[in-house]
Enzyme design. Sequence first.
Site, PDB file in Angstrom:
ATOM      1  N   GLY A  77       0.814  -1.214   0.000  1.00 13.72           N
ATOM      2  CA  GLY A  77       0.000   0.000   0.000  1.00 13.72           C
ATOM      3  C   GLY A  77       0.847   1.263   0.000  1.00 13.72           C
ATOM      4  O   GLY A  77       0.568   2.207  -0.756  1.00 13.72           O
ATOM      5  N   THR A  78       1.880   1.283   0.813  1.00 11.21           N
ATOM      6  CA  THR A  78       2.727   2.477   0.917  1.00 11.21           C
ATOM      7  C   THR A  78       3.310   2.840  -0.440  1.00 11.21           C
ATOM      8  O   THR A  78       3.297   4.003  -0.847  1.00 11.21           O
ATOM      9  CB  THR A  78       3.852   2.232   1.940  1.00 11.21           C
ATOM     10  OG1 THR A  78       3.261   1.935   3.205  1.00 11.21           O
ATOM     11  CG2 THR A  78       4.763   3.437   2.070  1.00 11.21           C
ATOM     12  N   ASN A 120      -7.875   3.902   9.550  1.00 11.35           N
ATOM     13  CA  ASN A 120      -7.320   2.703  10.171  1.00 11.35           C
ATOM     14  C   ASN A 120      -7.395   2.718  11.693  1.00 11.35           C
ATOM     15  O   ASN A 120      -7.339   1.679  12.324  1.00 11.35           O
ATOM     16  CB  ASN A 120      -5.875   2.502   9.732  1.00 11.35           C
ATOM     17  CG  ASN A 120      -5.051   3.763   9.829  1.00 11.35           C
ATOM     18  OD1 ASN A 120      -5.413   4.802   9.269  1.00 11.35           O
ATOM     19  ND2 ASN A 120      -3.954   3.696  10.552  1.00 11.35           N
ATOM     20  N   GLN A 172      -7.806   0.232   4.176  1.00 11.76           N
ATOM     21  CA  GLN A 172      -8.674  -0.391   5.189  1.00 11.76           C
ATOM     22  C   GLN A 172     -10.023  -0.782   4.604  1.00 11.76           C
ATOM     23  O   GLN A 172     -10.716  -1.626   5.159  1.00 11.76           O
ATOM     24  CB  GLN A 172      -8.888   0.571   6.365  1.00 11.76           C
ATOM     25  CG  GLN A 172      -7.650   0.796   7.211  1.00 11.76           C
ATOM     26  CD  GLN A 172      -7.270  -0.416   8.043  1.00 11.76           C
ATOM     27  OE1 GLN A 172      -8.129  -1.202   8.456  1.00 11.76           O
ATOM     28  NE2 GLN A 172      -5.989  -0.586   8.275  1.00 11.76           N
ATOM     29  N   ALA A 177      -2.747  -6.071  -0.025  1.00 12.08           N
ATOM     30  CA  ALA A 177      -3.267  -7.413   0.266  1.00 12.08           C
ATOM     31  C   ALA A 177      -3.124  -7.782   1.737  1.00 12.08           C
ATOM     32  O   ALA A 177      -3.877  -8.608   2.246  1.00 12.08           O
ATOM     33  CB  ALA A 177      -2.551  -8.451  -0.605  1.00 12.08           C
ATOM     34  N   THR A 221      11.151  -7.286 -11.674  1.00  9.09           N
ATOM     35  CA  THR A 221      10.481  -8.558 -11.945  1.00  9.09           C
ATOM     36  C   THR A 221       9.247  -8.679 -11.052  1.00  9.09           C
ATOM     37  O   THR A 221       9.318  -8.444  -9.848  1.00  9.09           O
ATOM     38  CB  THR A 221      11.431  -9.740 -11.679  1.00  9.09           C
ATOM     39  OG1 THR A 221      12.597  -9.540 -12.474  1.00  9.09           O
ATOM     40  CG2 THR A 221      10.786 -11.070 -12.037  1.00  9.09           C
ATOM     41  N   CYS A 258       2.095   1.435  12.618  1.00  8.78           N
ATOM     42  CA  CYS A 258       3.281   2.147  12.147  1.00  8.78           C
ATOM     43  C   CYS A 258       3.762   3.149  13.167  1.00  8.78           C
ATOM     44  O   CYS A 258       4.859   3.670  13.055  1.00  8.78           O
ATOM     45  CB  CYS A 258       2.957   2.872  10.852  1.00  8.78           C
ATOM     46  SG  CYS A 258       1.843   1.949   9.839  1.00  8.78           S
TER      47      CYS A 258
END
Length: 400
Positions: free
Chosen positions: A77-78, A163, A201, A222, A259, A348
């Site tokens: 996400g970041t 969140n 979220q 995910a 990749t 975090c």
Amino acid sequence: MKLQPSKKLIYLDNAATTPLEPLVLKSMIPYLATQFGNPSSLHKQGINARSALEESREIIAKVLNCGNREVVFTAGGTEAINLAWLGICPPPYQGGVRGGSTPHAITTTIEHHAVLACAEEFERQGGKATYLDTDSEGFVTVEQVLKAVKSNTRLISIMYANNEIGTIQDIAKIGRAVAQLNVERLKKKLPAIIFHTDAAQAAGSLDLNIHKLNVDLLTATASKFYGPKQVGFLYKRTGINLHPIVFGGGQEAGLRSGTENVAGAVGMATALELAYKDLDKNNKKITELRNYFIQKVLNEFKSAKLNGPTGDSRLPNNINFTFPGIEGETLVLYLDSFNIAASTGSACSTVETNPSHVLRAIGLSEDNAKSSVRFSLSKSTTKTEIDYTLKALKHIFTII
Ligand SMILES: *Cc1c(COP(=O)(O)O)cnc(C)c1O
């Protein structure tokens, strides 16, 4: 009276990250083992990997009701948020417009650190950001957003669901207003404003149909919907130009070189598909447990206060209480000794000792912000687990 720790882990920190669903792990294993090819290779291994990657993209696009090419895989996400924020107006050394025409962005004071830190970087690189205050439940209004718009506004970034306190913003309404405004701006030859939502979220719990949401960019990870960590995606509406932040072999249409994480993408697609298959059933169950827990705590702990909204505008799985007079961290450690995992807010922020910026922004005193604990449920949380947690809370309050 002595209370034995729970034998089984009671995991109530699903807003920090969810466990990996067994079916998701199962879907990933072939791509970690025998089907290890590089999607860019021409041989069979490469072709297999490529088709797994593209099938995953299609599954995600179906949930979002968008085109396959509008889904960009990222490492979480970041990274997706960084791409949205820093890709919108590249700095001068990347051919961007800084200095003379300072780009302006609008966001809120209660965003995740991933967004707030991008806003700071955006400002360091010459942009200007406006941080909208929220009301005491964490809501911003369309009027506030529109009032903050300037001729040089390029980006509006408002999180779908918070969140820490579970506030669900009316993204569809804001998106409609921004789209209308863009029609006017076009006539005045002003650049269109791009609307981004951090849906980290929301993904796996709320409607992600981008046509209903009226967003240009949407980011998710995910690791919050029973998938693997460090895999996420950016929805990018066709026609929106983004500049990459990672350079290399040009994968993901040049937007995210390196990749591809094939197993991760497969896992994310499986997880998202599973989440939306049983969405209503799971949400109903989790919401009932949430409301039960909230009612019990408010009845039995007279000084406890709920942070964030109630009802349908709160994430089904989010609970956040202030227990005045007790440090949140102390409570989390006591709960851990009973084998219950909770949190003081955003995972975090464990590196910072400051009280939660979200709780401060909705008006809590520094002391009350420090005395807050978040419980975030999952689809497998049971009433027995909640009852044991209530018992443990009562017990802890008798011993501290
Ligand atoms: C978890 C989270 C993120 C960051 O996602 P990562 O996959 O950990 O990088 C961003 N925004 C919100 C609201 C989150 O909950």
